[in-house]
Write a protein that holds these residues in place. Structure first.
Motif, mmCIF file in Angstrom:
data_model
loop_
_atom_site.group_PDB
_atom_site.id
_atom_site.type_symbol
_atom_site.label_atom_id
_atom_site.label_comp_id
_atom_site.label_asym_id
_atom_site.label_seq_id
_atom_site.Cartn_x
_atom_site.Cartn_y
_atom_site.Cartn_z
ATOM 1 N N SER A 30 1.534 3.679 -3.332
ATOM 2 C CA SER A 30 1.115 5.118 -2.986
ATOM 3 C C SER A 30 2.204 6.252 -3.188
ATOM 4 O O SER A 30 1.730 7.169 -3.933
ATOM 5 C CB SER A 30 0.625 5.412 -1.575
ATOM 6 N N LYS A 31 3.312 5.674 -2.702
ATOM 7 C CA LYS A 31 4.614 6.713 -2.829
ATOM 8 C C LYS A 31 5.134 6.853 -4.161
ATOM 9 O O LYS A 31 5.457 7.754 -4.588
ATOM 10 C CB LYS A 31 5.461 6.304 -1.942
ATOM 11 N N GLU A 43 -0.217 23.048 -3.870
ATOM 12 C CA GLU A 43 -1.109 23.241 -3.250
ATOM 13 C C GLU A 43 -2.044 24.134 -3.790
ATOM 14 O O GLU A 43 -3.642 24.128 -3.109
ATOM 15 C CB GLU A 43 -0.779 23.685 -1.286
ATOM 16 N N LEU A 63 0.650 -1.016 0.034
ATOM 17 C CA LEU A 63 0.180 0.002 0.099
ATOM 18 C C LEU A 63 0.860 1.401 -0.032
ATOM 19 O O LEU A 63 0.633 2.120 -0.760
ATOM 20 C CB LEU A 63 -0.709 0.024 1.259
ATOM 21 N N LEU A 94 1.263 6.259 -7.275
ATOM 22 C CA LEU A 94 0.142 7.065 -7.057
ATOM 23 C C LEU A 94 0.735 8.616 -7.127
ATOM 24 O O LEU A 94 0.053 9.431 -7.673
ATOM 25 C CB LEU A 94 -0.774 7.012 -5.917
ATOM 26 N N ARG A 95 1.523 9.014 -6.022
ATOM 27 C CA ARG A 95 1.903 10.290 -5.709
ATOM 28 C C ARG A 95 2.490 11.168 -6.994
ATOM 29 O O ARG A 95 1.938 12.103 -7.081
ATOM 30 C CB ARG A 95 2.758 10.257 -4.515
ATOM 31 N N SER A 129 0.363 19.752 -0.440
ATOM 32 C CA SER A 129 0.061 19.595 -1.655
ATOM 33 C C SER A 129 -1.267 19.328 -1.979
ATOM 34 O O SER A 129 -2.181 19.149 -0.983
ATOM 35 C CB SER A 129 1.095 18.292 -2.147
ATOM 36 N N VAL A 130 -1.929 19.083 -3.103
ATOM 37 C CA VAL A 130 -3.196 18.645 -3.445
ATOM 38 C C VAL A 130 -3.005 17.321 -4.334
ATOM 39 O O VAL A 130 -2.025 17.430 -5.120
ATOM 40 C CB VAL A 130 -4.124 19.558 -4.076
ATOM 41 N N ASN A 131 -3.717 16.532 -4.153
ATOM 42 C CA ASN A 131 -3.600 15.235 -4.937
ATOM 43 C C ASN A 131 -5.017 15.355 -5.985
ATOM 44 O O ASN A 131 -5.942 15.510 -5.643
ATOM 45 C CB ASN A 131 -3.731 13.765 -4.346
ATOM 46 N N ILE A 132 -4.640 15.116 -7.242
ATOM 47 C CA ILE A 132 -5.824 15.392 -8.143
ATOM 48 C C ILE A 132 -6.405 14.060 -8.217
ATOM 49 O O ILE A 132 -6.047 12.834 -7.893
ATOM 50 C CB ILE A 132 -5.318 15.707 -9.826
ATOM 51 N N ASP A 133 -7.787 14.303 -8.483
ATOM 52 C CA ASP A 133 -8.765 12.863 -8.262
ATOM 53 C C ASP A 133 -9.842 13.400 -9.249
ATOM 54 O O ASP A 133 -9.526 14.236 -9.834
ATOM 55 C CB ASP A 133 -9.437 13.085 -6.658
ATOM 56 N N PRO A 164 6.022 7.624 3.140
ATOM 57 C CA PRO A 164 5.912 9.024 2.312
ATOM 58 C C PRO A 164 5.834 9.857 3.274
ATOM 59 O O PRO A 164 4.914 10.239 3.886
ATOM 60 C CB PRO A 164 4.837 8.914 1.361
ATOM 61 N N HIS A 187 -4.042 1.277 8.611
ATOM 62 C CA HIS A 187 -2.803 1.861 8.454
ATOM 63 C C HIS A 187 -2.934 3.512 8.160
ATOM 64 O O HIS A 187 -2.341 4.141 8.807
ATOM 65 C CB HIS A 187 -2.322 1.420 7.074
ATOM 66 N N VAL A 243 -0.562 12.052 -9.184
ATOM 67 C CA VAL A 243 -1.689 12.866 -8.985
ATOM 68 C C VAL A 243 -1.102 14.083 -8.017
ATOM 69 O O VAL A 243 -1.931 15.056 -7.780
ATOM 70 C CB VAL A 243 -2.531 12.188 -8.279
ATOM 71 N N MET A 244 0.276 14.139 -7.575
ATOM 72 C CA MET A 244 0.271 15.428 -6.698
ATOM 73 C C MET A 244 0.579 16.413 -7.556
ATOM 74 O O MET A 244 1.453 16.697 -8.331
ATOM 75 C CB MET A 244 1.581 14.975 -5.739
ATOM 76 N N ARG A 245 0.252 17.633 -7.019
ATOM 77 C CA ARG A 245 0.021 18.890 -7.509
ATOM 78 C C ARG A 245 0.526 20.113 -6.482
ATOM 79 O O ARG A 245 0.236 19.698 -5.252
ATOM 80 C CB ARG A 245 -1.020 19.443 -8.459
ATOM 81 N N GLY A 257 -5.671 -1.761 5.435
ATOM 82 C CA GLY A 257 -5.175 -0.555 4.978
ATOM 83 C C GLY A 257 -5.731 0.600 5.789
ATOM 84 O O GLY A 257 -5.097 1.573 5.738
ATOM 85 N N GLU A 316 4.755 13.639 4.784
ATOM 86 C CA GLU A 316 3.679 14.490 4.390
ATOM 87 C C GLU A 316 4.316 15.587 3.858
ATOM 88 O O GLU A 316 5.108 16.431 4.426
ATOM 89 C CB GLU A 316 2.994 14.969 5.594
ATOM 90 N N VAL A 317 3.328 16.050 2.738
ATOM 91 C CA VAL A 317 3.875 17.263 1.794
ATOM 92 C C VAL A 317 2.699 18.158 1.668
ATOM 93 O O VAL A 317 1.746 17.453 1.500
ATOM 94 C CB VAL A 317 4.230 16.736 0.469
ATOM 95 N N VAL A 323 -3.235 7.421 2.285
ATOM 96 C CA VAL A 323 -1.797 7.519 2.584
ATOM 97 C C VAL A 323 -0.876 8.826 2.085
ATOM 98 O O VAL A 323 -0.142 9.103 2.950
ATOM 99 C CB VAL A 323 -1.105 6.113 1.890
ATOM 100 N N ILE A 324 -1.261 9.420 1.185
ATOM 101 C CA ILE A 324 -0.401 10.355 0.628
ATOM 102 C C ILE A 324 -1.119 11.686 0.802
ATOM 103 O O ILE A 324 -0.585 12.784 0.558
ATOM 104 C CB ILE A 324 -0.144 10.217 -0.980
ATOM 105 N N ILE A 383 -7.757 4.085 -0.113
ATOM 106 C CA ILE A 383 -6.819 3.875 0.955
ATOM 107 C C ILE A 383 -5.465 4.452 0.362
ATOM 108 O O ILE A 383 -4.620 5.037 1.098
ATOM 109 C CB ILE A 383 -6.699 2.338 1.493
ATOM 110 N N PHE A 384 -5.139 4.212 -1.090
ATOM 111 C CA PHE A 384 -4.171 4.727 -1.511
ATOM 112 C C PHE A 384 -3.940 6.070 -1.574
ATOM 113 O O PHE A 384 -2.860 6.825 -1.161
ATOM 114 C CB PHE A 384 -3.888 4.284 -2.879
ATOM 115 N N TYR A 385 -5.065 6.880 -1.698
ATOM 116 C CA TYR A 385 -5.008 8.359 -1.624
ATOM 117 C C TYR A 385 -4.889 8.926 -0.295
ATOM 118 O O TYR A 385 -4.188 9.856 -0.086
ATOM 119 C CB TYR A 385 -6.500 8.853 -2.191
ATOM 120 N N TYR A 433 -5.686 24.370 -7.829
ATOM 121 C CA TYR A 433 -7.034 24.443 -8.311
ATOM 122 C C TYR A 433 -7.455 26.219 -8.167
ATOM 123 O O TYR A 433 -8.494 26.624 -8.558
ATOM 124 C CB TYR A 433 -7.956 23.782 -7.310
#
Lengths: 84, 590
Positions: free
Chosen positions: A68-69, A80, A64, A72-73, B482-486, B477, B385, A76-78, B382, B479-480, B256-257, B252-254, A83
């Motif tokens: 994610s790290k 702050e 997981l 996924l990150r 940030s925003v995560n696009i969804d 990972p 977690h 999708v990470m942008r 998860g 914590e940063v 985590v980050i 759950i993947f989202y 938007y």
């Protein structure tokens, strides 16, 4: 606040050691009791494998975090204010 | 049956809230759910509060075991939220909360599709108001997006309901089943409120923009009312098993980050609702009971988690993992409550999730849904977690965020305390608390077997081990900010892109049309009407003049005089006469 300079405080170390010990005890218990003394009411064959739940929980969480790290990150990470 | 319908009690009762102030207001707001709960205790199975409106028989009270368990927990969480929120001075937020809660009760008590739809839409109004009352630009944007998504979903549902009523000739809200366009539309209308994958992003986008107390209502009503609707309309619909599995796993993947901790909880909310959807999809008595039980447990533990993170937000003004940490000493009570909520959502033995989630797992195993079972087990590990460890760890432990704050206000502590006690009571004594409320016929379920306790503990403890090793090894990972696009990207950024696309394409067509039609074509048409006839006459006359042996100079002179005549429309009578004859001849011939 001396502890704040160190990444791992003393309490945290004790907690982590406790966790290791609990993990060890539970794992041994699972090995000892697996299918021998207790009926596990298993629906699937693998539920009877010794240490199945322990290994599954551990591997699931590692996967997981890695997915994610590292997958996924980056996707999708942008910033702050993306938007705004 | 002289009771007042609880939804009417709350909706009408809410109108008086703005007239009251201070302790009287709090007392009055506590009285409303208390009276509603007293009414609930008097309710007996049956159909009540029927009115005829525009030729339709509307039912405000379909009381059976399914609606009763939802009503029970909806009233309890309203009571808890009122306590939690009682420090809020303005009336608007309370009013919105009651509007929202009353509508949710209206949805679950509705006996026909029309009543159901009206309350379903009111639910959106209540939630949008709750977002608006925070009065930040983010919450305003979130309220608008929330309203747009749900109005869209509402229209799909309305279209489905209208078609369904036309086809069947009945407004009754019974099992619908997935066949025909009408029922697919209803299915997707429910799905939007249920936060199915891809349709989910309104939840993770908007809920975290709500007020500290508003989010407790939000976590409860919209998705759980949708679960109720699915339970009524589409039990044992196989596609729900896979939809639910998707919901339980991908968030759950989202989570985590994600850095915003209320958004982490919003993702885990989808994850938990996923378990309920799977239970409805499997459709056995046991699995449906599992879903109902998990609704009940989830409302309490998710409410508790949102309340504890909200209390931290209220005291520190921060909600991001990067800005928090080390609060266990400043806010020990909130910390303990948060851990109880975390243990409950993670389904630790003695905590509520253990008694509810496991029913769904068992039902999946009994139905030989092997992949689903493995996926749900993965999701269980998860969720521990990201919600079970991550939330308490980053807020109360981890590095010291430097916040030296007071413990949460008394009203918040009371509310969290009630929810925490509820979580433990359900988890420890499920046979005395939760299980008697379960609505469907199924063989008795016993969560506390040695094997089950052992299996669940092993799963969770080794998940914790993985977290610890990844954390100390520096692999977890960071914590940063940030925003995560969804998938909300589709309408937040995609909307701008679509706008840009239309701007570029349509305006380019417009400009091209302006240039070619207004500027070029009209000018040419003007010139043609002015000079065209002269040119045509020239083409006709030039060979004639040449035959007659006119010199080039003479031809030029003739051309000029012809052009002048054509422009002014003053031809010698002879030519006009000849042209008239030509036209008549053409008319005669054809």
């Amino acid at each position: 606040m001396n502890g704040s300079h160190h990444p791992i405080s003393k309490t945290a170390k004790v907690t982590v050691h406790c966790l290791f010990i609990i993990c060890g005890i539970l794992f041994i218990l699972d090995l000892l009791f697996f299918s021998e003394f207790f009926d596990k009411h298993a629906y699937f064959e693998w539920e009877n494998w010794p240490g199945f739940y322990a290994v599954y929980g551990f591997v699931a969480c590692v996967l997981l975090v890695l997915v994610s790290k590292y997958i996924l990150r980056p996707l999708v990470m942008r910033d702050e204010d993306y938007y705004d | 049956m002289t009771n007042i319908p609880p939804q009417v009690l709350l909706l009408v009762g809410a109108l008086l809230i703005p007239l009251l102030k201070g302790k009287a207001k709090t007392a009055y707001m506590l009285l409303l759910p208390t009276v509603a709960f007293y009414g609930y205790l008097q309710l007996e199975i049956g159909t009540y509060w029927q009115v005829t409106f525009m030729g339709f028989e509307l039912t405000l009270g379909r009381i059976d075991k399914v609606s009763l368990i939802f009503l029970n927990i909806f009233i309890i969480v309203t009571f808890i939220s009122v306590i939690y929120n009682s420090h809020v001075k303005g009336a608007m937020e309370h009013f919105a909360g009651f509007l929202y809660a009353g509508s949710a009760m209206g949805v679950i008590l509705a006996g026909d599709l029309i009543t159901f739809f009206v309350f379903w839409e009111l639910l959106t109004v209540g939630a949008a108001f709750l977002l608006l009352v925070r009065r930040t630009s983010q919450s305003l944007g979130a309220a608008v997006r929330y309203a747009l998504v749900h109005v869209f979903g509402g229209l799909i549902l309305l279209a489905g309901i209208v078609l369904h009523i036309t086809e069947t000739g009945s407004t009754a809200f019974t099992e619908i089943g997935l066949n025909g366009l009408a029922n697919y539309l209803i299915f997707f209308g429910f799905g939007i409120n249920c936060a199915w994958p891809i349709l989910h992003s309104w939840l993770t986008d908007c809920y975290p923009e709500s007020t500290v107390g508003g989010i407790v209502f939000m976590a409860t009503f919209t998705t759980k009312a949708a679960i109720y609707a699915l339970m009524r309309g589409f039990p044992a619909e196989p596609s729900l098993i896979w939809i639910g599995t998707g919901m339980a796993t991908f968030p759950i993947f989202y989570a985590v980050i994600e850095n915003d901790l209320r958004r982490v909880l919003a993702y885990s909310l989808i994850n938990q609702v996923g378990f309920m959807v799977v239970g409805i999809g499997i459709g056995t008595g046991l699995s449906m009971n599992g879903s109902a039980a998990h609704v009940y447990a989830d409302i309490l533990f998710k409410g508790l988690l949102f309340m504890s993170v909200g209390a931290v937000m209220h005291q520190t003004g921060k909600v991001k993992a990067t800005e928090l940490g080390g609060l266990a000493k400043s806010m020990p009570f909130t910390c303990v409550c948060c851990i109880v909520g975390a243990a409950s959502i993670s389904a630790f033995p003695l905590f509520s999730g253990f008694a509810s989630k496991s029913i769904i797992m068992t039902a999946a195993a009994e139905g030989h849904h092997t992949i689903v079972w493995l996926a749900l087990l993965f999701a269980s590990a998860g969720v521990f977690h990201h919600a079970g460890i991550k939330i308490p760890f980053f807020v109360f432990f981890s590095h010291d965020g430097g916040h030296r704050v007071e413990e949460a206000p008394l009203n918040m502590r009371i509310a969290m305390g009630i929810a925490a006690v509820g979580c433990i009571a359900i988890g420890t004594f499920p046979n005395q608390t939760l299980y008697p409320l379960l609505p469907f016929d199924a063989p008795a379920y016993e969560p506390y077997t040695f094997a089950h306790v052992m299996a669940q503990t092993l799963l969770l403890v080794f998940s914790a081990l993985a977290f610890t090793l990844l954390m100390t090894g520096g692999i977890y990972p960071a914590e940063v900010r940030s925003v995560n696009i969804d998938s909300d990207w589709i309408y937040r950024k995609g909307g701008k892109w679509v706008y840009g696309l239309f701007d570029k394409s349509l305006n380019a067509i417009n400009a091209a049309a302006h240039k070619s039609i207004i500027e070029d074509a009209l000018g040419k048409l003007g010139r043609f009407t002015q000079q065209g006839p002269a040119h045509i006459f020239e083409w006709i006359m030039t060979p004639y003049w040449a035959l007659k042996g006119k010199s080039k100079e003479e031809q030029k002179e003739l051309k000029v005089s012809l052009a002048t005549a054509a422009e002014k429309g003053t031809f010698p009578i002879g030519i006009t006469a000849w042209l008239s004859i030509l036209v008549l001849a053409l008319l005669f011939l054809f």
